[in-house]
Design a protein around this motif. Structure first.
Motif, PDB file in Angstrom:
ATOM      1  N   LYS A  57      19.709  21.425  -3.668  1.00  0.00           N
ATOM      2  CA  LYS A  57      20.905  21.334  -4.505  1.00  0.00           C
ATOM      3  C   LYS A  57      21.700  22.625  -4.352  1.00  0.00           C
ATOM      4  N   VAL A  58      22.961  22.588  -4.748  1.00  0.00           N
ATOM      5  CA  VAL A  58      23.768  23.795  -4.754  1.00  0.00           C
ATOM      6  C   VAL A  58      23.061  24.817  -5.637  1.00  0.00           C
ATOM      7  N   GLY A  59      22.848  25.992  -5.111  1.00  0.00           N
ATOM      8  CA  GLY A  59      22.143  27.032  -5.850  1.00  0.00           C
ATOM      9  C   GLY A  59      20.651  27.063  -5.581  1.00  0.00           C
ATOM     10  N   GLY A  60      20.096  25.980  -5.043  1.00  0.00           N
ATOM     11  CA  GLY A  60      18.676  25.945  -4.685  1.00  0.00           C
ATOM     12  C   GLY A  60      18.470  26.680  -3.373  1.00  0.00           C
ATOM     13  N   THR A  61      17.362  27.375  -3.247  1.00  0.00           N
ATOM     14  CA  THR A  61      17.113  28.129  -2.018  1.00  0.00           C
ATOM     15  C   THR A  61      15.870  27.607  -1.306  1.00  0.00           C
ATOM     16  N   SER A  62      15.870  27.803   0.002  1.00  0.00           N
ATOM     17  CA  SER A  62      14.709  27.379   0.785  1.00  0.00           C
ATOM     18  C   SER A  62      13.471  28.149   0.355  1.00  0.00           C
ATOM     19  N   GLY A  63      13.625  29.435   0.079  1.00  0.00           N
ATOM     20  CA  GLY A  63      12.489  30.244  -0.363  1.00  0.00           C
ATOM     21  C   GLY A  63      11.881  29.724  -1.648  1.00  0.00           C
ATOM     22  N   GLU A 107      10.024  26.401  -0.853  1.00  0.00           N
ATOM     23  CA  GLU A 107       8.821  26.642  -0.068  1.00  0.00           C
ATOM     24  C   GLU A 107       7.737  27.323  -0.912  1.00  0.00           C
ATOM     25  N   GLU A 108       8.124  28.235  -1.781  1.00  0.00           N
ATOM     26  CA  GLU A 108       7.167  28.891  -2.670  1.00  0.00           C
ATOM     27  C   GLU A 108       6.598  27.895  -3.678  1.00  0.00           C
ATOM     28  N   LEU A 109       7.445  27.042  -4.211  1.00  0.00           N
ATOM     29  CA  LEU A 109       6.992  26.017  -5.149  1.00  0.00           C
ATOM     30  C   LEU A 109       5.995  25.086  -4.464  1.00  0.00           C
ATOM     31  N   MET A 110       6.266  24.730  -3.227  1.00  0.00           N
ATOM     32  CA  MET A 110       5.354  23.872  -2.465  1.00  0.00           C
ATOM     33  C   MET A 110       4.002  24.551  -2.295  1.00  0.00           C
ATOM     34  N   LEU A 147       8.257  19.973   6.203  1.00  0.00           N
ATOM     35  CA  LEU A 147       8.966  20.346   7.421  1.00  0.00           C
ATOM     36  C   LEU A 147      10.404  20.685   7.074  1.00  0.00           C
ATOM     37  N   ARG A 148      10.874  21.845   7.496  1.00  0.00           N
ATOM     38  CA  ARG A 148      12.288  22.174   7.331  1.00  0.00           C
ATOM     39  C   ARG A 148      13.038  21.448   8.444  1.00  0.00           C
ATOM     40  N   ALA A 149      13.882  20.496   8.100  1.00  0.00           N
ATOM     41  CA  ALA A 149      14.563  19.636   9.069  1.00  0.00           C
ATOM     42  C   ALA A 149      15.899  20.238   9.496  1.00  0.00           C
ATOM     43  N   GLY A 150      16.071  20.423  10.777  1.00  0.00           N
ATOM     44  CA  GLY A 150      17.360  20.872  11.297  1.00  0.00           C
ATOM     45  C   GLY A 150      17.682  22.328  11.024  1.00  0.00           C
ATOM     46  N   GLY A 151      16.710  23.111  10.674  1.00  0.00           N
ATOM     47  CA  GLY A 151      16.956  24.520  10.401  1.00  0.00           C
ATOM     48  C   GLY A 151      17.391  24.757   8.967  1.00  0.00           C
ATOM     49  N   GLU A 152      17.460  26.006   8.611  1.00  0.00           N
ATOM     50  CA  GLU A 152      17.762  26.379   7.227  1.00  0.00           C
ATOM     51  C   GLU A 152      19.155  25.950   6.792  1.00  0.00           C
ATOM     52  N   ALA A 153      20.088  25.854   7.736  1.00  0.00           N
ATOM     53  CA  ALA A 153      21.476  25.533   7.396  1.00  0.00           C
ATOM     54  C   ALA A 153      21.639  24.141   6.783  1.00  0.00           C
ATOM     55  N   THR A 154      20.769  23.199   7.140  1.00  0.00           N
ATOM     56  CA  THR A 154      20.926  21.833   6.625  1.00  0.00           C
ATOM     57  C   THR A 154      20.464  21.703   5.185  1.00  0.00           C
ATOM     58  N   GLY A 155      19.500  22.529   4.797  1.00  0.00           N
ATOM     59  CA  GLY A 155      18.950  22.421   3.455  1.00  0.00           C
ATOM     60  C   GLY A 155      18.102  21.187   3.253  1.00  0.00           C
ATOM     61  N   ARG A 156      17.689  20.548   4.334  1.00  0.00           N
ATOM     62  CA  ARG A 156      16.875  19.332   4.238  1.00  0.00           C
ATOM     63  C   ARG A 156      15.429  19.610   4.603  1.00  0.00           C
ATOM     64  N   TYR A 157      14.548  18.920   3.888  1.00  0.00           N
ATOM     65  CA  TYR A 157      13.118  19.032   4.105  1.00  0.00           C
ATOM     66  C   TYR A 157      12.501  17.649   4.171  1.00  0.00           C
ATOM     67  N   THR A 178      15.609  22.148  -7.983  1.00  0.00           N
ATOM     68  CA  THR A 178      15.848  22.815  -6.707  1.00  0.00           C
ATOM     69  C   THR A 178      16.426  21.870  -5.655  1.00  0.00           C
ATOM     70  N   CYS A 179      15.984  20.620  -5.663  1.00  0.00           N
ATOM     71  CA  CYS A 179      16.419  19.689  -4.622  1.00  0.00           C
ATOM     72  C   CYS A 179      16.476  18.260  -5.174  1.00  0.00           C
ATOM     73  N   TYR A 180      17.051  17.376  -4.371  1.00  0.00           N
ATOM     74  CA  TYR A 180      17.118  15.965  -4.769  1.00  0.00           C
ATOM     75  C   TYR A 180      16.621  15.090  -3.630  1.00  0.00           C
ATOM     76  N   LEU A 181      16.124  13.920  -3.985  1.00  0.00           N
ATOM     77  CA  LEU A 181      15.569  12.981  -3.022  1.00  0.00           C
ATOM     78  C   LEU A 181      16.700  12.267  -2.292  1.00  0.00           C
ATOM     79  N   VAL A 182      16.662  12.306  -0.965  1.00  0.00           N
ATOM     80  CA  VAL A 182      17.656  11.635  -0.133  1.00  0.00           C
ATOM     81  C   VAL A 182      17.176  10.223   0.203  1.00  0.00           C
ATOM     82  N   VAL A 183      15.935  10.122   0.675  1.00  0.00           N
ATOM     83  CA  VAL A 183      15.375   8.829   1.059  1.00  0.00           C
ATOM     84  C   VAL A 183      13.850   8.935   1.063  1.00  0.00           C
ATOM     85  N   ALA A 184      13.181   7.805   0.865  1.00  0.00           N
ATOM     86  CA  ALA A 184      11.716   7.772   0.895  1.00  0.00           C
ATOM     87  C   ALA A 184      11.248   6.520   1.626  1.00  0.00           C
ATOM     88  N   TYR A 185      10.158   6.678   2.372  1.00  0.00           N
ATOM     89  CA  TYR A 185       9.533   5.572   3.078  1.00  0.00           C
ATOM     90  C   TYR A 185       8.032   5.661   2.861  1.00  0.00           C
TER      91      TYR A 185
END
Length: 115
Positions: free
Chosen positions: A13-19, A22-25, A45-55, A94-101
């Motif tokens: 989310k806006v304001g959420g950080t990768s650190g 990852e620490e919460l995980m 897995l950090r998807a597409g690098g830190e710039a995408t903000g996707r995991y 920190t983040c929101y769910l995009v999709v689940a399978y």
């Protein structure tokens, strides 16, 4: 029936950080998964690098029944398991769910001689 898998794509989310995620995980989420029977493997897995903000979060269960039990715990635990509720709340801040399978593995092959 064999192992069962869950794959979820999360986005910061806006304001959420990768650190923070990852620490919460590493410190909270994994701890909770160890207490739930049938959870065999968890990865983030950090998807597409830190710039995408996707995991991509994957969880491997010993069986479909273990997955069903995990889903029940996920839905009900926040009502009676204070630590679990706190971690889930922090995760969702920190983040929101995009999709689940979820499903069974259809093919899992090691390629010999791969570079």
């Amino acid at each position: 029936m064999g192992k069962y898998y869950l794959l979820r794509v999360w986005e910061l989310k806006v304001g959420g950080t990768s650190g923070e995620l990852e620490e919460l995980m590493a410190s909270g989420y994994l701890e909770m998964q160890r207490w739930i029977p049938g959870v065999e493997h968890v990865s983030l897995l950090r998807a597409g690098g830190e710039a995408t903000g996707r995991y991509v979060l994957t969880i491997t269960f010993g069986s479909y029944e273990a997955y069903r039990y995990w889903r029940q715990v996920e839905e009900e635990a926040a009502d009676y398991w204070e630590r679990y509720a706190a971690i889930v709340m922090q995760w969702e801040r920190t983040c929101y769910l995009v999709v689940a399978y979820a499903g069974e593995m259809e093919e899992d092959t090691y390629v010999e001689g791969a570079i």
